[in-house]
Design a protein around this motif. Structure first.
Motif, PDB file in Angstrom:
ATOM      1  N   PHE A 249      38.663  63.195 -75.220  1.00  0.00           N
ATOM      2  CA  PHE A 249      38.997  62.044 -76.059  1.00  0.00           C
ATOM      3  C   PHE A 249      37.801  61.645 -76.929  1.00  0.00           C
ATOM      4  N   ALA A 250      36.587  61.802 -76.385  1.00  0.00           N
ATOM      5  CA  ALA A 250      35.399  61.520 -77.196  1.00  0.00           C
ATOM      6  C   ALA A 250      35.296  62.500 -78.360  1.00  0.00           C
ATOM      7  N   SER A 251      35.701  63.755 -78.123  1.00  0.00           N
ATOM      8  CA  SER A 251      35.631  64.760 -79.196  1.00  0.00           C
ATOM      9  C   SER A 251      36.605  64.446 -80.330  1.00  0.00           C
ATOM     10  N   LEU A 252      37.695  63.733 -80.022  1.00  0.00           N
ATOM     11  CA  LEU A 252      38.633  63.343 -81.063  1.00  0.00           C
ATOM     12  C   LEU A 252      38.039  62.272 -81.971  1.00  0.00           C
ATOM     13  N   VAL A 253      37.149  61.458 -81.400  1.00  0.00           N
ATOM     14  CA  VAL A 253      36.524  60.375 -82.164  1.00  0.00           C
ATOM     15  C   VAL A 253      35.301  60.873 -82.920  1.00  0.00           C
ATOM     16  N   TRP A 254      34.433  61.619 -82.194  1.00  0.00           N
ATOM     17  CA  TRP A 254      33.176  62.040 -82.804  1.00  0.00           C
ATOM     18  C   TRP A 254      33.191  63.495 -83.288  1.00  0.00           C
ATOM     19  N   ARG A 255      34.293  64.176 -83.129  1.00  0.00           N
ATOM     20  CA  ARG A 255      34.545  65.516 -83.635  1.00  0.00           C
ATOM     21  C   ARG A 255      33.372  66.458 -83.404  1.00  0.00           C
ATOM     22  N   ASP A 256      32.624  66.822 -84.454  1.00  0.00           N
ATOM     23  CA  ASP A 256      31.586  67.840 -84.299  1.00  0.00           C
ATOM     24  C   ASP A 256      30.429  67.398 -83.408  1.00  0.00           C
ATOM     25  N   ARG A 257      30.359  66.123 -83.065  1.00  0.00           N
ATOM     26  CA  ARG A 257      29.248  65.641 -82.244  1.00  0.00           C
ATOM     27  C   ARG A 257      29.514  65.832 -80.760  1.00  0.00           C
ATOM     28  N   VAL A 258      30.772  65.891 -80.356  1.00  0.00           N
ATOM     29  CA  VAL A 258      31.148  66.092 -78.949  1.00  0.00           C
ATOM     30  C   VAL A 258      32.180  67.208 -78.881  1.00  0.00           C
TER      31      VAL A 258
END
Length: 315
Positions: A249-258
């Motif tokens: 879910f964090a990767s959906l928000v921060w995309r390339d950062r997570v």
């Protein structure tokens, strides 16, 4: 007939047994391999226990679909299917193959590669799953470059020991997080800095990292993000469902950062790893060796979660 480690239900290592079963028959695009060695991975424990439960959507809801455990193989090709062009009988190969805890397996030709010439079968069997996970996490997901400062959380485990060496081969400066008892070992394989998690918190520092490869999930994700550089990437390869969901879910928000790592076995990466190994840049770290009859003991140790390097199964 052949010997294999078989189970018919999910559970502890007590549910597995060494039995005689039929030998597999290779398909047109497959090779038959005489297994010389395998190794133990965290995924073996997951598929043994059937936990977390969502894994059963793949492995079988009530009973496991695959009776034979194991994922890493090093051995010699016995025969090849009629469409196989890359291998011939007698070739020494390695790869990530299902049902590896057995005297013989069949594998698609695109899932294996020629074994590194400077490794024994036991050493080669320690490579596929762990080293490909480390390679794809660092090179592909984190996109590390020469001069990047990389932190590896869980540096003394199977994936971690490969990650330290692969990051070094890619020109990175490496901070390894592990127990104090493993500090000398991770330094010996290339770590520039070591954080003893029993004494220090890597998230409570002024250092900023271009990439974090997290194999443990011991620090809050928000704290990990705080110690990333402005363009840094956090990559999760933590085998806990709750953590994986948070990272997803964090990767959906921060995309390339997570990013959440889902490694994919392939012959090209095995060949790349062979090049690193034959050049002396990567060497498997093996903690223990077990005969095929002692797979239950090897899995118990894996389940304890404190393995250093890899445990190898001699077949």
């Amino acid at each position: 007939m052949m010997r294999a480690i078989v189970r018919d239900e999910y559970g502890t290592p007590d549910v597995i047994a060494l039995r005689e079963i039929d030998e597999p028959t290779p398909g047109d695009d497959e090779v038959s391999i005489r297994v010389h060695a395998s190794s133990v991975n965290p995924a073996d424990w997951i598929f043994l226990t059937g936990r977390p439960y969502p894994v059963r959507l793949v492995s079988g809801l009530v009973r496991p679909k695959g009776r034979v455990l194991g994922m890493d193989v090093a051995g010699r090709v016995q025969s090849v299917g009629r469409n196989v062009t890359r291998f011939r009988p007698g070739d020494e190969v390695f790869g990530e193959i299902a049902s590896a805890y057995a005297e013989q397996v069949c594998a698609h030709q695109d899932r294996i590669a020629i074994k590194p010439a400077n490794l024994t079968f036991e050493q080669a069997a320690a490579v596929p799953v762990a080293a490909m996970t480390a390679l794809q996490g660092l090179r592909d997901a984190a996109r590390i470059r020469p001069g990047h400062h990389v932190l590896i959380n869980g540096a003394s485990g199977g994936v971690g020991t490969f990650a330290v060496q692969i990051a070094k081969s890619l020109g990175a400066e490496i901070t390894a997080v592990c127990s104090g008892g493993s500090a000398d070992m991770v330094r010996s394989i290339g770590a520039d800095h070591v954080v003893d998690y029993g004494r220090d918190d890597f998230t409570r520092t002024s250092v900023r990292y271009d990439a974090i490869l997290d194999l443990v999930g011991s620090a809050p994700l928000s704290d990990c993000r705080r110690v990333l550089s402005p363009t840094g990437t956090y990559v999760s390869s933590v085998g806990r469902l709750g953590w994986s969901l948070k990272a997803f879910f964090a990767s959906l928000v921060w995309r390339d950062r997570v990013r959440v790592l889902a490694s994919s076995p392939n012959a090209a990466d095995l060949a790349y790893l062979r090049t690193l190994i034959e050049a002396g840049e990567v060497t498997p770290v093996i903690e223990r060796r077990y005969p095929l009859s002692d797979v239950a003991e090897a899995l118990r140790r894996q389940g304890e979660g404190h393995a250093r390097g890899k445990s190898v199964i001699t077949v």
